[in-house]
Design a protein around this motif. Structure first.
Motif, PDB file in Angstrom:
ATOM      1  N   SER A 129       4.469  18.197 -10.995  1.00 45.40           N
ATOM      2  CA  SER A 129       4.405  17.945  -9.554  1.00 45.40           C
ATOM      3  C   SER A 129       5.689  18.311  -8.817  1.00 45.40           C
ATOM      4  O   SER A 129       5.797  18.022  -7.623  1.00 45.40           O
ATOM      5  N   ARG A 130       6.668  18.934  -9.527  1.00 47.54           N
ATOM      6  CA  ARG A 130       7.926  19.380  -8.909  1.00 47.54           C
ATOM      7  C   ARG A 130       8.665  18.236  -8.228  1.00 47.54           C
ATOM      8  O   ARG A 130       9.129  18.339  -7.090  1.00 47.54           O
ATOM      9  N   GLY A 131       8.784  17.137  -8.905  1.00 45.38           N
ATOM     10  CA  GLY A 131       9.566  16.015  -8.425  1.00 45.38           C
ATOM     11  C   GLY A 131       8.860  15.102  -7.442  1.00 45.38           C
ATOM     12  O   GLY A 131       9.438  14.093  -7.017  1.00 45.38           O
ATOM     13  N   GLN A 132       7.642  15.429  -7.072  1.00 44.42           N
ATOM     14  CA  GLN A 132       6.907  14.590  -6.124  1.00 44.42           C
ATOM     15  C   GLN A 132       6.036  13.588  -6.892  1.00 44.42           C
ATOM     16  O   GLN A 132       5.334  13.962  -7.825  1.00 44.42           O
ATOM     17  N   ASN A 133       6.116  12.366  -6.441  1.00 42.67           N
ATOM     18  CA  ASN A 133       5.337  11.306  -7.071  1.00 42.67           C
ATOM     19  C   ASN A 133       4.049  11.113  -6.274  1.00 42.67           C
ATOM     20  O   ASN A 133       4.005  10.390  -5.280  1.00 42.67           O
ATOM     21  N   PHE A 134       3.009  11.797  -6.736  1.00 38.76           N
ATOM     22  CA  PHE A 134       1.731  11.718  -6.019  1.00 38.76           C
ATOM     23  C   PHE A 134       1.076  10.348  -6.166  1.00 38.76           C
ATOM     24  O   PHE A 134       0.310   9.928  -5.295  1.00 38.76           O
ATOM     25  N   LEU A 135       1.387   9.660  -7.247  1.00 38.06           N
ATOM     26  CA  LEU A 135       0.802   8.334  -7.428  1.00 38.06           C
ATOM     27  C   LEU A 135       1.284   7.380  -6.344  1.00 38.06           C
ATOM     28  O   LEU A 135       0.490   6.639  -5.743  1.00 38.06           O
ATOM     29  N   GLU A 136       2.608   7.397  -6.086  1.00 36.35           N
ATOM     30  CA  GLU A 136       3.142   6.521  -5.031  1.00 36.35           C
ATOM     31  C   GLU A 136       2.602   6.922  -3.661  1.00 36.35           C
ATOM     32  O   GLU A 136       2.282   6.062  -2.833  1.00 36.35           O
ATOM     33  N   LYS A 137       2.504   8.235  -3.438  1.00 38.26           N
ATOM     34  CA  LYS A 137       1.972   8.688  -2.148  1.00 38.26           C
ATOM     35  C   LYS A 137       0.524   8.236  -1.967  1.00 38.26           C
ATOM     36  O   LYS A 137       0.136   7.766  -0.885  1.00 38.26           O
ATOM     37  N   ASN A 138      -0.258   8.384  -3.013  1.00 35.33           N
ATOM     38  CA  ASN A 138      -1.657   7.952  -2.909  1.00 35.33           C
ATOM     39  C   ASN A 138      -1.772   6.451  -2.710  1.00 35.33           C
ATOM     40  O   ASN A 138      -2.623   5.977  -1.942  1.00 35.33           O
ATOM     41  N   GLN A 139      -0.893   5.710  -3.402  1.00 36.04           N
ATOM     42  CA  GLN A 139      -0.913   4.260  -3.225  1.00 36.04           C
ATOM     43  C   GLN A 139      -0.537   3.867  -1.799  1.00 36.04           C
ATOM     44  O   GLN A 139      -1.149   2.973  -1.201  1.00 36.04           O
ATOM     45  N   MET A 140       0.487   4.536  -1.236  1.00 36.38           N
ATOM     46  CA  MET A 140       0.870   4.244   0.143  1.00 36.38           C
ATOM     47  C   MET A 140      -0.246   4.614   1.114  1.00 36.38           C
ATOM     48  O   MET A 140      -0.540   3.881   2.059  1.00 36.38           O
ATOM     49  N   ARG A 141      -0.874   5.779   0.860  1.00 40.38           N
ATOM     50  CA  ARG A 141      -1.961   6.196   1.744  1.00 40.38           C
ATOM     51  C   ARG A 141      -3.129   5.214   1.672  1.00 40.38           C
ATOM     52  O   ARG A 141      -3.719   4.852   2.701  1.00 40.38           O
ATOM     53  N   LEU A 142      -3.429   4.791   0.454  1.00 44.13           N
ATOM     54  CA  LEU A 142      -4.519   3.829   0.310  1.00 44.13           C
ATOM     55  C   LEU A 142      -4.183   2.496   0.970  1.00 44.13           C
ATOM     56  O   LEU A 142      -5.037   1.837   1.556  1.00 44.13           O
ATOM     57  N   ALA A 143      -2.885   2.111   0.871  1.00 44.17           N
ATOM     58  CA  ALA A 143      -2.482   0.858   1.515  1.00 44.17           C
ATOM     59  C   ALA A 143      -2.628   0.946   3.034  1.00 44.17           C
ATOM     60  O   ALA A 143      -3.047  -0.009   3.691  1.00 44.17           O
ATOM     61  N   LEU A 144      -2.284   2.130   3.586  1.00 47.43           N
ATOM     62  CA  LEU A 144      -2.426   2.306   5.032  1.00 47.43           C
ATOM     63  C   LEU A 144      -3.906   2.343   5.432  1.00 47.43           C
ATOM     64  O   LEU A 144      -4.298   1.770   6.458  1.00 47.43           O
ATOM     65  N   GLU A 145      -4.717   3.026   4.602  1.00 45.38           N
ATOM     66  CA  GLU A 145      -6.126   3.152   4.948  1.00 45.38           C
ATOM     67  C   GLU A 145      -6.870   1.828   4.816  1.00 45.38           C
ATOM     68  O   GLU A 145      -7.861   1.604   5.512  1.00 45.38           O
ATOM     69  N   THR A 146      -6.380   0.979   3.938  1.00 48.66           N
ATOM     70  CA  THR A 146      -7.054  -0.304   3.734  1.00 48.66           C
ATOM     71  C   THR A 146      -6.469  -1.434   4.576  1.00 48.66           C
ATOM     72  O   THR A 146      -6.867  -2.597   4.401  1.00 48.66           O
ATOM     73  N   SER A 147      -5.528  -1.122   5.471  1.00 48.28           N
ATOM     74  CA  SER A 147      -4.980  -2.159   6.344  1.00 48.28           C
ATOM     75  C   SER A 147      -6.028  -2.567   7.383  1.00 48.28           C
ATOM     76  O   SER A 147      -6.953  -1.796   7.685  1.00 48.28           O
ATOM     77  N   PRO A 148      -5.907  -3.766   7.969  1.00 45.92           N
ATOM     78  CA  PRO A 148      -6.918  -4.221   8.942  1.00 45.92           C
ATOM     79  C   PRO A 148      -7.098  -3.293  10.136  1.00 45.92           C
ATOM     80  O   PRO A 148      -8.250  -3.026  10.528  1.00 45.92           O
ATOM     81  N   PRO A 149      -6.014  -2.758  10.772  1.00 48.45           N
ATOM     82  CA  PRO A 149      -6.253  -1.844  11.894  1.00 48.45           C
ATOM     83  C   PRO A 149      -7.017  -0.592  11.478  1.00 48.45           C
ATOM     84  O   PRO A 149      -7.899  -0.122  12.206  1.00 48.45           O
ATOM     85  N   GLN A 150      -6.652  -0.044  10.300  1.00 50.63           N
ATOM     86  CA  GLN A 150      -7.345   1.165   9.842  1.00 50.63           C
ATOM     87  C   GLN A 150      -8.810   0.880   9.535  1.00 50.63           C
ATOM     88  O   GLN A 150      -9.690   1.693   9.849  1.00 50.63           O
ATOM     89  N   ARG A 151      -9.060  -0.269   8.930  1.00 52.28           N
ATOM     90  CA  ARG A 151     -10.449  -0.612   8.658  1.00 52.28           C
ATOM     91  C   ARG A 151     -11.236  -0.780   9.950  1.00 52.28           C
ATOM     92  O   ARG A 151     -12.406  -0.359  10.040  1.00 52.28           O
ATOM     93  N   LEU A 152     -10.610  -1.400  10.962  1.00 50.23           N
ATOM     94  CA  LEU A 152     -11.278  -1.561  12.253  1.00 50.23           C
ATOM     95  C   LEU A 152     -11.553  -0.204  12.899  1.00 50.23           C
ATOM     96  O   LEU A 152     -12.639   0.033  13.447  1.00 50.23           O
ATOM     97  N   ALA A 153     -10.565   0.701  12.796  1.00 49.95           N
ATOM     98  CA  ALA A 153     -10.767   2.040  13.365  1.00 49.95           C
ATOM     99  C   ALA A 153     -11.889   2.784  12.638  1.00 49.95           C
ATOM    100  O   ALA A 153     -12.705   3.481  13.259  1.00 49.95           O
ATOM    101  N   LYS A 154     -11.941   2.625  11.316  1.00 48.14           N
ATOM    102  CA  LYS A 154     -13.013   3.269  10.560  1.00 48.14           C
ATOM    103  C   LYS A 154     -14.380   2.723  10.964  1.00 48.14           C
ATOM    104  O   LYS A 154     -15.348   3.473  11.114  1.00 48.14           O
TER     105      LYS A 154
END
Length: 346
Positions: free
Chosen positions: A229-254
């Motif tokens: 991955s050339r030094g990029q931690n995709f696992l952490e990025k995916n976890q952060m993205r999932l955390a943002l997507e699963t937050s209450p405002p994001q869920r309400l927007a969805k």
């Protein structure tokens, strides 16, 4: 007196013949192994002296038994371990009893090895190995196999002691589940995850070595992923993205976006349905007024034809007038030219 003597002789002869028949019946019953007194006391059990009916695999047997009557059957057993299931389906009357045995040819309620339950009689034709001596020094290191017993026939009886019954029975064979015989002695000769697990958890030292090896493998795997991955931690990025997507405002927007899309789909569907209904109604109206439409088309064609004929007539009249005008112009021009020539000559 002569009549009395003749009647007495006839009675003696009939009595002797009856005694001979009873003696012959007793000998026949004794030869078949049936108690004569029991057969006479209970005439419905006299069928016990008849032959035992063989039943084949998956064969449907239909029978009707009277009250306190018993019917005996037998099934041939295979040479391999199997499970025999006798299934009885009652069509009329009271549910009978099922008795089974591998030793007694005519099992009863007092002489049986197996009893039916819920109109089923199950017999496991197998001898399972014992695991009591596993792990001992004198035990056999090789795993024992499940083998079939020496008996080759299974006898069962249908007892209608509670009342008359009409039923259908079928005998089916199934495979028997082999028990997993596992012991420390047998583990040494086996291969697979069970033997490996026993070896790893044998002592605390082997357990620690295994955990250290596991940590080293996890570290190498992490390093390899970072290189790919050339030094990029995709696992952490995916976890952060999932955390943002699963937050209450994001869920309400969805949820809001999903509701808007659903409303739009319903609206589009309603408009399409309305358009299709209008087209269908228009087709129905056209079909109902097809005669008027044909008459209207015919009148329009006749009107266009008349208009074309009028236009053609006007074109012909205009061309005729143009030709006449041209001839008149040519005659006038010729006369003027002639007069001018005569004047010049004079």
């Amino acid at each position: 007196r002569e009549a009395d003597v003749e009647l007495t002789a006839h009675e003696k002869e009939a009595s002797a013949r009856l005694r001979d028949e009873i003696a012959a019946a007793e000998k026949q019953l004794l030869a078949s192994g049936v108690d004569y007194n029991n057969s006479v006391a209970n005439p419905l059990h006299a069928d016990a002296g008849s032959r035992i009916r063989p039943v084949k695999q998956d064969e449907d047997v239909l029978e009707t038994l009277k009250m306190r009557e018993i019917k005996n059957f037998k099934v041939a057993l295979p040479t391999r371990p199997a499970v025999l299931t006798i299934t009885l389906t009652k069509s009329a009357g009271v549910a009978p009893f099922l008795w089974g045995s591998t030793q007694t040819k005519r099992p009863t309620n007092t002489d049986n090895e197996f009893k039916g339950k819920e109109d089923k009689l199950v017999y496991e034709h197998a001898i399972t190995p014992s695991t009591e001596n596993d792990g001992e020094e004198g035990a056999d290191p090789e795993p024992k196999k499940v083998v079939a017993p020496s008996c080759r026939e299974f006898y069962f009886a249908v007892d209608a002691s509670r009342g008359e019954v009409t039923f259908k029975l079928v005998a089916t064979f199934g495979s028997i589940k082999m028990p997993d015989v596992f012991s420390p002695k047998v583990a040494k000769t086996r291969h697979g995850w069970e033997a490996r697990l026993a070896e790893v958890t044998k002592t605390a030292q082997t357990r620690e070595e295994f955990e250290e090896k596991l940590q080293a493998m996890q570290l190498r795997r992490k390093q390899k992923l970072e290189e790919v991955s050339r030094g990029q931690n995709f696992l952490e990025k995916n976890q952060m993205r999932l955390a943002l997507e699963t937050s209450p405002p994001q869920r309400l927007a969805k949820l809001q976006k999903r509701a808007i899309l659903a409303s739009h789909r319903r609206e589009v569907t309603s408009q399409t349905r309305q358009r299709l209904d209008e087209e269908k109604e228009l087709r129905h109206v056209e079909w109902m007024s097809r005669a008027d439409n044909k008459r209207r088309e015919r009148e329009e064609q006749e009107l266009r034809r008349a208009t074309e004929l009028q236009t053609e007539a006007r074109h012909k009249a205009w061309l005729s007038s143009m030709v006449i005008f041209r001839e008149d112009c040519d005659g006038t021009l010729d006369g003027a030219t002639l007069g001018v020539g005569q004047a010049e000559t004079g």
